[in-house]
Every structure is written in C-alpha cells, then in structure tokens.
Write a protein that holds these residues in place. Structure first.
Motif, PDB file in Angstrom:
ATOM      1  N   SER A  29       0.839  -1.141  -0.060  1.00 55.03           N
ATOM      2  CA  SER A  29       0.121  -0.042  -0.090  1.00 55.03           C
ATOM      3  C   SER A  29       0.850   1.188   0.129  1.00 55.03           C
ATOM      4  N   TRP A  30       0.232   2.128  -0.760  1.00 54.20           N
ATOM      5  CA  TRP A  30       1.222   3.475  -0.943  1.00 54.20           C
ATOM      6  C   TRP A  30       0.198   4.515  -0.086  1.00 54.20           C
ATOM      7  N   ILE A  31       0.559   5.160   0.759  1.00 55.79           N
ATOM      8  CA  ILE A  31      -0.188   5.985   1.582  1.00 55.79           C
ATOM      9  C   ILE A  31       0.529   7.575   1.399  1.00 55.79           C
ATOM     10  N   GLY A  32      -0.206   8.435   0.865  1.00 56.50           N
ATOM     11  CA  GLY A  32       0.559   9.797   0.489  1.00 56.50           C
ATOM     12  C   GLY A  32      -0.145  10.915   1.554  1.00 56.50           C
ATOM     13  N   LEU A  33       0.346  11.829   2.236  1.00 57.82           N
ATOM     14  CA  LEU A  33       0.157  12.658   2.995  1.00 57.82           C
ATOM     15  C   LEU A  33       0.638  13.902   2.643  1.00 57.82           C
ATOM     16  N   ARG A  34      -0.045  15.023   2.709  1.00 57.05           N
ATOM     17  CA  ARG A  34       0.456  16.326   2.417  1.00 57.05           C
ATOM     18  C   ARG A  34       0.373  17.288   3.776  1.00 57.05           C
ATOM     19  N   GLU A  35       1.251  17.900   4.495  1.00 50.72           N
ATOM     20  CA  GLU A  35       0.849  18.600   5.666  1.00 50.72           C
ATOM     21  C   GLU A  35       0.164  18.089   6.558  1.00 50.72           C
ATOM     22  N   PRO A  36       0.117  16.468   7.122  1.00 49.49           N
ATOM     23  CA  PRO A  36      -0.872  16.125   7.717  1.00 49.49           C
ATOM     24  C   PRO A  36      -1.019  16.794   9.291  1.00 49.49           C
ATOM     25  N   THR A  37      -2.080  16.337   9.702  1.00 54.06           N
ATOM     26  CA  THR A  37      -2.259  16.775  11.206  1.00 54.06           C
ATOM     27  C   THR A  37      -1.810  15.700  12.206  1.00 54.06           C
ATOM     28  N   PRO A  38      -1.462  15.956  13.412  1.00 54.15           N
ATOM     29  CA  PRO A  38      -0.943  14.851  14.399  1.00 54.15           C
ATOM     30  C   PRO A  38      -2.009  13.675  14.244  1.00 54.15           C
ATOM     31  N   GLU A  39      -3.212  14.020  14.129  1.00 55.19           N
ATOM     32  CA  GLU A  39      -4.156  12.840  14.426  1.00 55.19           C
ATOM     33  C   GLU A  39      -4.094  11.981  13.180  1.00 55.19           C
ATOM     34  N   GLU A  40      -3.945  12.689  12.042  1.00 59.50           N
ATOM     35  CA  GLU A  40      -3.536  11.856  10.430  1.00 59.50           C
ATOM     36  C   GLU A  40      -2.302  10.656  10.761  1.00 59.50           C
ATOM     37  N   ILE A  41      -1.581  11.418  11.070  1.00 59.41           N
ATOM     38  CA  ILE A  41      -0.076  10.563  11.422  1.00 59.41           C
ATOM     39  C   ILE A  41      -0.269   9.515  12.318  1.00 59.41           C
ATOM     40  N   ASP A  42      -0.778   9.998  13.430  1.00 53.26           N
ATOM     41  CA  ASP A  42      -1.009   8.782  14.495  1.00 53.26           C
ATOM     42  C   ASP A  42      -1.964   7.741  13.911  1.00 53.26           C
ATOM     43  N   GLU A  43      -2.929   8.001  12.983  1.00 57.37           N
ATOM     44  CA  GLU A  43      -3.887   7.093  12.629  1.00 57.37           C
ATOM     45  C   GLU A  43      -3.054   6.050  11.684  1.00 57.37           C
ATOM     46  N   VAL A  44      -2.244   6.823  10.733  1.00 58.64           N
ATOM     47  CA  VAL A  44      -1.618   5.879   9.643  1.00 58.64           C
ATOM     48  C   VAL A  44      -0.437   5.143  10.625  1.00 58.64           C
ATOM     49  N   GLY A  45       0.090   5.763  11.392  1.00 61.66           N
ATOM     50  CA  GLY A  45       1.041   4.783  12.272  1.00 61.66           C
ATOM     51  C   GLY A  45       0.660   3.550  13.136  1.00 61.66           C
ATOM     52  N   VAL A  46      -0.626   3.952  13.368  1.00 57.95           N
ATOM     53  CA  VAL A  46      -1.190   2.644  13.991  1.00 57.95           C
ATOM     54  C   VAL A  46      -1.678   1.671  13.014  1.00 57.95           C
ATOM     55  N   GLY A  99       8.303   0.040   4.565  1.00 59.48           N
ATOM     56  CA  GLY A  99       7.928  -1.114   5.141  1.00 59.48           C
ATOM     57  C   GLY A  99       7.904  -2.219   4.336  1.00 59.48           C
ATOM     58  N   PRO A 100       7.780  -3.539   4.647  1.00 50.63           N
ATOM     59  CA  PRO A 100       7.737  -4.801   3.608  1.00 50.63           C
ATOM     60  C   PRO A 100       6.284  -4.688   2.769  1.00 50.63           C
ATOM     61  N   ARG A 101       5.367  -4.111   3.329  1.00 51.56           N
ATOM     62  CA  ARG A 101       4.110  -4.103   2.594  1.00 51.56           C
ATOM     63  C   ARG A 101       3.439  -2.752   2.600  1.00 51.56           C
ATOM     64  N   PHE A 102       4.180  -1.661   2.889  1.00 51.73           N
ATOM     65  CA  PHE A 102       3.562  -0.327   2.736  1.00 51.73           C
ATOM     66  C   PHE A 102       4.596   0.776   2.317  1.00 51.73           C
ATOM     67  N   VAL A 103       4.165   1.853   1.996  1.00 53.87           N
ATOM     68  CA  VAL A 103       5.107   3.118   1.969  1.00 53.87           C
ATOM     69  C   VAL A 103       4.202   4.481   2.272  1.00 53.87           C
ATOM     70  N   VAL A 104       4.806   5.014   3.010  1.00 52.94           N
ATOM     71  CA  VAL A 104       4.154   6.115   3.453  1.00 52.94           C
ATOM     72  C   VAL A 104       4.791   7.309   3.194  1.00 52.94           C
ATOM     73  N   THR A 105       4.235   8.350   2.766  1.00 51.37           N
ATOM     74  CA  THR A 105       5.059   9.511   2.149  1.00 51.37           C
ATOM     75  C   THR A 105       4.384  10.824   2.847  1.00 51.37           C
ATOM     76  N   VAL A 106       5.259  11.618   3.463  1.00 52.38           N
ATOM     77  CA  VAL A 106       4.633  12.799   4.127  1.00 52.38           C
ATOM     78  C   VAL A 106       5.497  14.068   3.554  1.00 52.38           C
ATOM     79  N   ARG A 107       4.708  14.870   3.114  1.00 49.22           N
ATOM     80  CA  ARG A 107       5.578  16.033   2.483  1.00 49.22           C
ATOM     81  C   ARG A 107       5.057  17.368   3.448  1.00 49.22           C
ATOM     82  N   HIS A 108       6.192  18.091   3.445  1.00 48.27           N
ATOM     83  CA  HIS A 108       6.362  19.415   4.348  1.00 48.27           C
ATOM     84  C   HIS A 108       7.015  20.419   3.420  1.00 48.27           C
ATOM     85  N   GLY A 109       6.475  21.666   3.477  1.00 43.06           N
ATOM     86  CA  GLY A 109       6.993  22.866   2.698  1.00 43.06           C
ATOM     87  C   GLY A 109       6.830  22.486   1.484  1.00 43.06           C
ATOM     88  N   PRO A 110       7.573  23.406   0.523  1.00 39.50           N
ATOM     89  CA  PRO A 110       7.572  23.352  -1.031  1.00 39.50           C
ATOM     90  C   PRO A 110       8.135  22.056  -1.469  1.00 39.50           C
TER      91      PRO A 110
END
Length: 318
Positions: A29-46, A99-110
């Motif tokens: 799975s590839w999950i892409g986040l852009r300037e996420p909130t702490p709650e969104e990061i925690d949700e993906v982390g769990v 990870g073995p079965r996932f990629v999470v991308t988090v973008r900050h700034g330009p």
C-alpha cells in the motif's frame, strides 16, 4: 491531509481498499500525506504498526536528510528545493516510511507533486513490481532531478552578480547581493549533499536494503546527486571569488578617492601658503612697491596650482 492511497499488486493498482495488515504478501500500500495533522499521522502509524520513535520523527518536520531503520520499517528523509525569484531558495521535505508491505510519504513545505511519480510508476509495472523500494527510487530520482533547475537559476543569478562586480560602475557595492547568493548556495549544499550521501550509503552491499534489480537505478540517482554537488561547490567558489573581488575593488576605489582628495588638498594648500606669505603685514616687502606685484602674486599662485594639477593628472591621481 491524505492526498492519495492505493494498493498495488503485481505492479498494478488495484481497487482493493484494505488495511495494511490485510494486504497480500505480493502487494503493498502507498499512502500519501501532505502537511498532515498529528491525528492523521497517528492514524496511519497505528495502521502500519510503526515504532513510537519512528512516529516521533515523522511528527517532527524539517529535519536533516537521514536514514533510520527500525524493526518494522525504515524512515528516509529527503530534502527538496524550490527556487523563488529573486535569488531565493526554499527548502522542503519528503519523509518516506518504507515497510515490507507499505510506503508512507509525508510532505512538508515546498515539494514537487508526487502524483507525477505515481503515474510514472503505474505506467511501468515492471519497475513497480519491485515493491516499496521502487517507490523510494522514483521519489529520490524526482527530488534529485529537481535540484538541477534550482541550481541553474542560481547560476544565472551568480553570472549577473559577477558582471555587476566587474562592471564600470565601481560605486555599485554588490557585496550584499553576492553574500545573499552565497547564503542560498550554502543552504542548498547543506541540504542536498546529505541526500547524496544517504543514497550512496543505501547502495552499499552491506545495507541489504536495495533489491539487486534496483541497484543500477539507485546508482544512477547517486551519480546525478554527485554531479549536482559538484556544481554547487563550483558555485560556492565563484561566489567566494566574486565577494573577494568586490571587497578588493571597494578598497581600490577608496584608495583612488584618497589620492584625489590628497591631490586637491595639495593644489589648494600651495596657493594658500603663497597668499599667507604675501598677506603678512611687513613694511619692507618689494612687491608692495611694484605695479605688477598683485598680478605677479596671483599669476604665481595660478602657475603653481596649474603645475600641480598637471603633475597629478599625469601621475593618475586626478
């Protein structure tokens, strides 16, 4: 915010919408986040079962480029650069959790649009079959290639600054602009050199991170990063030389001004001396009885002053 989320299997995007735990072994799975909130990061982390220290790093934006490995995943921080006229470089960041079965991308700034990377990978199933590391390669390739146009813009600014430093307008002090450009180049260097080092370390055989079929791809990105680093070093040296040349020119100009001031002071002082002598209140001064005494005194002053002016001009002081 979550920009995009998809599951890939056998190099193709599927319509399956499942948690990471339910993804088959041959998919990811590839999950892409852009300037996420702490709650969104925690949700993906769990959902991905990320380590608390890894989560802490993801929460902290604007870190240095680095690579940290944990039991369940690895964190890669890639620094991005965007040029904003005039003479400004803005630094952004892409955090990639692999990870073995996932990629999470988090973008900050330009940062560049990662949708381009998704479409590129989805159009190349053979590359996408390599899994999460193929996504990391594509992201690193995009980030490193984006450095080139930023550096090209800075090189154009450097050329303009050099022309201004060596122009005929010696009164123009280019030191502030040259110093500002040097700061921008140093900021760019401080962020992109570690990215190249990170990718070079990743290609080492003992890292066991890059699949054998992807080694050539990663080495190609490392080669691009090294070439960019070489251009950055050259730009820094040019700015250092330009700054030194500008300071030297300012010193030469000050010396020229001092010579002119000294020359004019000598031209003014000599007639003043003669006038002071003739202006003394003596009873027995031959010139007092001459009809040509006054014209002779004025002519003497003019001749002496003219001679000094001619001499200083020949000497280059005026």
């Amino acid at each position: 915010m979550i920009v995009d989320q998809a599951v890939y299997r056998d190099g193709c995007r599927t319509a399956i919408d499942v948690d990471v735990s339910g993804i088959p072994p041959d998919g990811f799975s590839w999950i892409g986040l852009r300037e996420p909130t702490p709650e969104e990061i925690d949700e993906v982390g769990v959902e991905c079962g990320l380590h608390e220290l890894l989560m802490e790093d993801v929460h902290k934006a604007h870190q240095r480029a680095k690579w940290d490995t944990f039991d369940e995943a690895s964190l890669f921080v890639l620094k991005t650069a965007v040029y904003e006229p005039p003479d400004e470089v803005r630094i952004g960041e892409i955090q990639v959790v692999v990870g073995p079965r996932f990629v999470v991308t988090v973008r900050h700034g330009p940062t560049p649009d990662l949708g381009v990377v998704r479409r590129r990978l989805e159009a190349n199933p053979d590359l996408l079959r390599h899994g999460p590391m193929a996504v990391l390669y594509a992201l690193a390739d995009l980030v490193v290639d984006a450095y080139a146009p930023v550096l090209s813009e800075l090189e154009t600014d450097i050329d303009e600054a050099e022309e201004a430093v060596f122009s005929d307008e010696l009164r123009s002090n280019q030191a502030p602009r040259v110093y500002h450009l040097k700061r921008q180049v140093l900021e760019l260097r401080r962020n992109i050199v570690p990215v190249g080092d990170l990718l070079a370390d990743l290609c080492e055989t003992d890292s066991h991170m890059v699949p054998e079929d992807l080694e050539e791809y990663f080495r190609d990105v490392v080669d691009h990063a090294q070439r960019i680093s070489g251009r950055v070093e050259l730009a820094r040296e040019l700015l250092t030389d330009a700054l030194n040349a500008n300071l030297a020119q300012q010193g030469v100009q000050q010396n020229e001004d001092m010579r002119k001031i000294s020359a004019w002071a000598a031209v003014i002082a000599t007639p003043t001396l003669l006038a002071g002598v003739w202006g003394m209140n003596f009873d027995h001064m031959p010139e007092l009885d001459w009809q040509v005494g006054y014209p002779l005194a004025v002519a003497s002053m003019a001749i002496v002053a003219g001679s000094l002016i001619l001499y200083f001009r020949r000497a280059g002081w005026l």
